[in-house]
Design a protein around this motif. Structure first.
Motif, PDB file in Angstrom:
ATOM      1  N   GLY A  27      52.408 -21.722  18.074  1.00 14.16           N
ATOM      2  CA  GLY A  27      53.670 -21.023  17.858  1.00 14.16           C
ATOM      3  C   GLY A  27      53.888 -20.720  16.393  1.00 14.16           C
ATOM      4  N   GLY A  30      51.734 -17.809  14.804  1.00 13.85           N
ATOM      5  CA  GLY A  30      52.243 -16.472  15.104  1.00 13.85           C
ATOM      6  C   GLY A  30      53.354 -16.065  14.154  1.00 13.85           C
ATOM      7  N   SER A  31      54.307 -16.986  13.926  1.00 15.80           N
ATOM      8  CA  SER A  31      55.430 -16.598  13.082  1.00 15.80           C
ATOM      9  C   SER A  31      55.000 -16.509  11.621  1.00 15.80           C
ATOM     10  CB  SER A  31      56.584 -17.572  13.259  1.00 15.80           C
ATOM     11  OG  SER A  31      56.149 -18.875  12.990  1.00 15.80           O
ATOM     12  N   MET A  33      52.134 -15.335  10.553  1.00 18.31           N
ATOM     13  CA  MET A  33      51.522 -14.023  10.418  1.00 18.31           C
ATOM     14  C   MET A  33      52.610 -12.954  10.353  1.00 18.31           C
ATOM     15  SD  MET A  33      48.060 -13.622  12.484  1.00 18.31           S
ATOM     16  CE  MET A  33      46.818 -12.526  11.874  1.00 18.31           C
ATOM     17  N   GLY A  34      53.633 -13.137  11.185  1.00 11.39           N
ATOM     18  CA  GLY A  34      54.745 -12.196  11.165  1.00 11.39           C
ATOM     19  C   GLY A  34      55.412 -12.173   9.806  1.00 11.39           C
ATOM     20  N   PHE A  37      53.308 -10.370   7.211  1.00  9.32           N
ATOM     21  CA  PHE A  37      53.415  -8.919   7.317  1.00  9.32           C
ATOM     22  C   PHE A  37      54.739  -8.436   6.748  1.00  9.32           C
ATOM     23  CE2 PHE A  37      49.908  -8.971  10.308  1.00  9.32           C
ATOM     24  CZ  PHE A  37      49.320  -7.766  10.033  1.00  9.32           C
ATOM     25  N   LYS A  38      55.758  -9.289   6.870  1.00 13.61           N
ATOM     26  CA  LYS A  38      57.094  -8.897   6.416  1.00 13.61           C
ATOM     27  C   LYS A  38      57.118  -8.725   4.891  1.00 13.61           C
ATOM     28  CE  LYS A  38      61.841 -10.454   7.219  1.00 13.61           C
ATOM     29  NZ  LYS A  38      62.519 -10.415   5.969  1.00 13.61           N
ATOM     30  N   ARG A  85      63.402 -14.879  -0.272  1.00 10.07           N
ATOM     31  CA  ARG A  85      64.088 -15.369   0.939  1.00 10.07           C
ATOM     32  C   ARG A  85      63.101 -15.578   2.075  1.00 10.07           C
ATOM     33  NH1 ARG A  85      69.376 -12.156   0.767  1.00 10.07           N
ATOM     34  NH2 ARG A  85      70.495 -13.501  -0.671  1.00 10.07           N
ATOM     35  N   ARG A  89      62.120 -19.001   3.989  1.00 15.52           N
ATOM     36  CA  ARG A  89      62.229 -19.164   5.442  1.00 15.52           C
ATOM     37  C   ARG A  89      60.904 -19.691   6.005  1.00 15.52           C
ATOM     38  NH1 ARG A  89      63.639 -14.072   6.976  1.00 15.52           N
ATOM     39  NH2 ARG A  89      65.810 -14.359   6.406  1.00 15.52           N
TER      40      ARG A  89
END
Lengths: 94, 239
Positions: A27, A30-31, A33-34, A37-38, A85, A89
């Motif tokens: 889990g 995945g976040s 990598m997200g 990309f952000k 930020r 996170r």
């Protein structure tokens, strides 16, 4: 050959631990990598939005090109803020 | 490039000077919507205790999105589950159907992603004001900032807030367009190098197709999770 009772419970605990770890690992990845990309677009988008706001304000007040230059730097600052930020996170999720 | 060109299907429709003709982009949006509908209909039709493959995948998508929402936006965001789920499924199916040969990738056009992102942006802003009233403006004023710096910080925060729809839409659009362009370029190399030298770019092409499928999923995920994060900011004010 019989398996002693305490070994059975220990095995059960160990198995459940493994399952938990595997689940949380996949889990998180995945976040991560997200978030990665952000980061890139966040910086660019803020600079672009800042510059566009400056451009619009310039055509309102007839102050070409000063507000655009000022808002370019403000946009860059807010882009960095966004990146910090997002990074915070990401660390919190860890 | 030919795969990105939008062309009309059927007659030209103009309402009040606005061109509303049916295009191949509209066709593929409808195809992906119906694909989602059929897939979820088949997945929820029988409701077995031991699920078959389709039901398993449908349930996986459901629990995936439900977990994502509860992880990032908390229990307050539960009422917005249908919206985020349909958003995720729409973007995912548009990306995936775009991977089929001879199809059209709806999300590789910035106007589509920008409208999706602007809708989210406006909706989140309205939700924020509806939940908190004028107190919602306090997200532009971070606490613990000296009074001298406050106007500057507020402007920076406003720019950062306004850049959300831009970064959201550009990320999806750029990823999809760049991926498809790269596949096209490597496909062109295969043709121009012929039967002797074409094998290397062909193998690259195969690998890139796999990567593109990953990107298609990942971008849908990122799009949905960022919506959740923005929703979280609007629902739980704690800056």
């Amino acid at each position: 050959m019989t398996i002693p009772e305490d070994f059975k419970t220990r095995l059960k605990i160990a198995k459940s631990k493994i399952r938990k770890q595997v689940q949380s690992d996949s889990g998180k990845r995945g976040s991560f990598m997200g978030s990665a990309f952000k980061l890139g677009t966040e910086l660019v988008a803020a600079v672009a939005v800042g510059t566009i706001i400056g451009f619009i304000l310039d055509s309102w007040f007839d102050t070409k090109p000063w507000l655009m230059i000022i808002f370019f730097f403000l946009g860059a600052a807010s882009g960095m803020l966004n990146v910090i930020r997002t990074a915070n996170r990401m660390q919190k999720e860890e | 490039m030919q795969q990105f060109s939008v062309h009309k299907i059927g007659p030209e429709i103009k309402i009040a000077g606005v061109d509303l003709s049916f295009t191949n982009a509209s066709l593929f949006m409808i195809i992906s919507t119906f694909a989602i509908l059929i897939f979820l209909f088949l997945g929820t039709k029988e409701r077995k205790i031991v699920p078959d493959k389709v039901q398993l995948i449908a349930e996986m998508f459901y629990s995936f999105v439900a977990k994502m929402i509860s992880d990032t936006a908390g229990s307050k965001a539960k009422p917005y589950f249908p919206f985020i789920f349909s958003l995720f499924m729409f973007v995912l199916f548009c990306n995936m159907i775009g991977m089929l040969p001879y199809s059209f990738t709806v999300t590789s056009h910035i106007i589509v992603t920008l409208i999706l992102a602007l809708f989210i942006f406006v909706a989140v802003t309205i939700i924020g004001f509806a939940k908190h009233g004028l107190k919602y403006l306090s997200i532009f004023v971070p606490s613990g900032v000296p009074a001298v710096l406050l106007p500057l910080i507020t402007i920076i925060e406003i720019i950062s807030y306004l850049s959300r729809p831009v970064s959201l839409s550009v990320r999806l659009f750029a990823n999809m367009m760049a991926g498809h362009t790269m596949l096209k370029v490597f496909g062109g190399f295969v043709i121009s190098l012929g039967i002797l030298g074409g094998w290397l770019p062909l193998s690259f092409s195969v690998a890139l197709t796999g990567l593109e499928i990953l990107v298609a999923f990942l971008q849908a995920y990122v799009f949905a999770i960022l919506t959740c994060i923005y929703l979280n900011d609007a629902l739980n004010l704690h800056h």
